[in-house]
Scaffold this active site. Structure first.
Site, PDB file in Angstrom:
ATOM      1  CE  LYS A 147      -3.996  -1.805   2.552  1.00 62.37           C
ATOM      2  NZ  LYS A 147      -5.010  -1.641   1.506  1.00 62.37           N
ATOM      3  NE  ARG A 162     -10.785  -9.873  -2.378  1.00 63.83           N
ATOM      4  CZ  ARG A 162     -11.068  -8.983  -3.315  1.00 63.83           C
ATOM      5  NH1 ARG A 162     -11.346  -9.380  -4.533  1.00 63.83           N
ATOM      6  NH2 ARG A 162     -11.090  -7.690  -3.029  1.00 63.83           N
TER       7      ARG A 162
HETATM    8  N1  BES Z   1      -8.089  -3.849   4.160  1.00 60.98           N
HETATM    9  C1  BES Z   1      -8.302  -3.442   2.830  1.00 60.98           C
HETATM   10  C2  BES Z   1      -9.642  -2.724   2.623  1.00 60.98           C
HETATM   11  C3  BES Z   1      -9.835  -1.416   3.355  1.00 60.98           C
HETATM   12  C4  BES Z   1      -9.718  -0.216   2.678  1.00 60.98           C
HETATM   13  C5  BES Z   1     -10.211  -1.392   4.690  1.00 60.98           C
HETATM   14  C6  BES Z   1      -9.938   0.983   3.347  1.00 60.98           C
HETATM   15  C7  BES Z   1     -10.416  -0.198   5.343  1.00 60.98           C
HETATM   16  C8  BES Z   1     -10.283   0.985   4.676  1.00 60.98           C
HETATM   17  C9  BES Z   1      -8.291  -4.645   1.877  1.00 60.98           C
HETATM   18  O1  BES Z   1      -7.493  -5.709   2.278  1.00 60.98           O
HETATM   19  C10 BES Z   1      -7.751  -4.151   0.577  1.00 60.98           C
HETATM   20  O2  BES Z   1      -6.646  -3.691   0.559  1.00 60.98           O
HETATM   21  N2  BES Z   1      -8.545  -4.260  -0.484  1.00 60.98           N
HETATM   22  C11 BES Z   1      -8.151  -3.818  -1.775  1.00 60.98           C
HETATM   23  C12 BES Z   1      -8.546  -4.885  -2.769  1.00 60.98           C
HETATM   24  C13 BES Z   1      -7.990  -4.686  -4.132  1.00 60.98           C
HETATM   25  C14 BES Z   1      -6.500  -4.913  -4.139  1.00 60.98           C
HETATM   26  C15 BES Z   1      -8.663  -5.650  -5.081  1.00 60.98           C
HETATM   27  C16 BES Z   1      -8.880  -2.512  -2.075  1.00 60.98           C
HETATM   28  O3  BES Z   1     -10.045  -2.378  -1.676  1.00 60.98           O
HETATM   29  O4  BES Z   1      -8.296  -1.632  -2.672  1.00 60.98           O
HETATM   30 ZN    ZN Z   2      -5.472  -5.551   1.704  1.00 67.12          ZN
END
Ligand code: BES
Ligand code: ZN
Ligand code: ZN
Length: 495
Positions: A273, A347
């Site tokens: 990230k 997931r």
């Molecule tokens: N933990 C994150 C989702 C999240 C985003 C939680 C903002 C709380 C606040 C999750 O694991 C994630 O990073 N999801 C990605 C998925 C993508 C790579 C397909 C996302 O939502 O960008």
């Molecule tokens: Zn994530």
């Protein structure tokens, strides 16, 4: 924290008396009998300084002494008052107490005969929840400033002795919300998979109806929870798989399983990230905090039903051992999964947990709670969580609970045609489906692992953790979902 007095007595030994008012077209009007205080508190109203608007406040000194003071509290228009109005207005009174360092208050309940939409019970519910949910601060790691003073004693004026059991129930539920908030707010370095496991294990001692099983890394390997293992590979903390059950109806076949995403920190893994997206990622175990707190609260309330929290917990970190984009890993149920993005880790471990629960725990329904996608935040913001469900009956039960406790859910579609976005050339399924409809493809991914069991998925990525307080939802961990699920469970047992 609460005691009860049927009527406003003539002597007041609290620091503050909270008096409710309606907003009327001409001027504010008392929402309850004010007894001998009536004349003393009228000056801000006569001066039109106080109109009784929702959440409006005015302070009145009842004598030359500072105490007791009266706080005039606006409830807004009488015909519009609902339980949520009461929660929000009385929350404002608690914030006033926190500013002034007040610990002991008398709270006058609004007169129910004056309200159309709210019963006596609901009045108590709104007032007490507004107070309880606001009376929380996460300050364990602050040493420089003085601690916020929290309320210690609240006398409810206008309630009856027989209401006390109901008030105690509300206190137990608030304790559950606090537990969820505490777990979410704690440092990711402290709240590790092992820590979550130890909290779940400890509940066995506190509640005889609770039984906890923990799988350590070895057992997780033996059980072949391959996706949970993959996510946890880059961390110094071993993953954990937690099963915590409350058996409140040993003879019943009904068994509700709540699966909570327990990613104790989400760096994104090798698909790292960027700065600005990682800072709050200790909240990525909020789903697990909700699952564990809900089952704990069900035990504390002695709910006559069987409910189990299942928590797959791992830290998504970077290391030479990290799981890799492009590689394929195998789920508990044998499904092979191509890793399109290591940041779509939630997931993965949820798939293992849902497949495990479906096969081994004989669930009559499964509800997973997860900070799953940024996409749901774009769609619904931080007031509303996404609900995905494969059965209308279950969806409607959750939507009703949602309305009652004012934790808003919006039902999203499990749109079949988008399922093809998860196609992989080298495995059974891929863990990403592209940017459009990201929260839907995430839910469709989970659906592959639930079989034909009634199942709901709550995407709480927006509501679990706030950058700014909102009414009685504090900044940081909110505990969103605990009151919702407890309400859902409480109505289940009657049906
Ligand atoms: N933990 C994150 C989702 C999240 C985003 C939680 C903002 C709380 C606040 C999750 O694991 C994630 O990073 N999801 C990605 C998925 C993508 C790579 C397909 C996302 O939502 O960008
Ligand atoms: Zn994530
Ligand atoms: Zn995540």
């Amino acid at each position: 924290m609460f005691t009860i007095l049927p009527k406003l007595a003539s002597r007041h030994d609290a620091e503050l008396i909270v008096l409710p008012f309606w907003m009327k077209p001409k001027k504010a009007e008392a929402a309850a009998s004010l007894g001998t205080l009536k004349d003393a508190v009228m000056s801000p109203i006569a001066a039109k300084d106080f109109k009784g608007e929702k959440g409006e406040k005015a302070v009145v000194y009842l004598s030359k002494e500072k105490e007791p003071r009266a706080l005039l509290l606006g409830l807004g228009k009488q015909e519009k008052v609902c339980v949520e109005t009461l929660r929000r207005s009385y929350s404002e009174a608690v914030k006033f107490c926190q500013e002034k360092g007040i610990e002991k208050i008398n709270v006058v309940l609004p007169d129910i005969t004056e309200m159309r939409k709210v019963s006596a019970r609901e009045t108590i519910e709104g007032v007490c929840e507004g107070i309880l949910l606001t009376n929380y601060k996460w300050e364990q790691l602050v040493t420089l400033d003085e601690e916020t003073v929290l309320l210690k004693e609240v006398t409810l004026i206008g309630a009856l002795e027989k209401d006390l059991a109901f008030v105690k129930r509300l206190e137990s539920i608030a304790e559950g919300v606090y537990l969820s908030r505490d777990l979410t707010n704690g440092n990711a370095d402290d709240v590790t998979p092992q820590y979550l496991a130890s909290v779940a294990k400890k509940m066995e001692q506190e509640f005889p109806s609770i039984h906890t099983t923990i799988f350590d890394k070895k057992r997780i390997e033996k059980e072949k929870l391959g996706l949970l293992l993959a996510v946890g590979r880059g961390s110094d903390h071993d993953p954990a798989f937690i099963i915590m059950s409350h058996k409140g109806a040993p003879r019943s076949k009904e068994h509700i399983v709540i699966v909570g995403k327990g990613v104790t920190f989400d760096t994104g893994g090798l698909n790292l990230k960027p700065t600005g997206s990682m800072e709050t990622m200790r909240d990525d175990m909020s789903g697990s905090s909700v699952a564990l707190s809900t089952v704990t609260t069900a035990a504390a309330l002695g709910l006559p039903l069987n409910v189990t929290a299942v928590v797959p917990s791992a830290e998504n970190c970077i290391d030479g051992k990290s799981f890799k984009p492009g590689d394929v890993y195998r789920c508990y149920n044998g499904t092979t999964v191509e890793i399109g993005n290591t940041d779509a880790e939630g997931r993965l471990l949820l798939a293992d947990a849902l497949a495990y629960a479906a096969k081994n725990l004989k669930p009559t329904c499964m509800i997973d709670v997860a900070t799953l996608t940024g996409s749901i935040v774009v769609a619904l913001g931080d007031d509303i969580a996404g609900l995905f469900c494969n059965q209308d009956k279950l969806a409607n039960e959750l939507l009703h609970a949602s309305k009652r406790v004012a934790e808003t859910l919006w039902r999203m579609p499990l749109h079949e045609a988008y399922d093809s976005k998860l196609k992989s050339d080298i495995a059974d399924i891929k863990n990403i489906g592209g940017r459009p409809a990201g929260s839907i493809t995430a839910a469709l991914f989970l659906q592959r692992f639930v079989g034909d069991i009634p199942w709901a998925h709550l995407d709480i990525a927006g509501t679990a953790f706030l950058s700014k307080e909102n009414g009685y939802w504090p900044k940081n961990g909110v505990g969103f979902g605990v009151r919702l699920l407890i309400d859902f469970l409480s109505h289940k047992k009657n049906s």
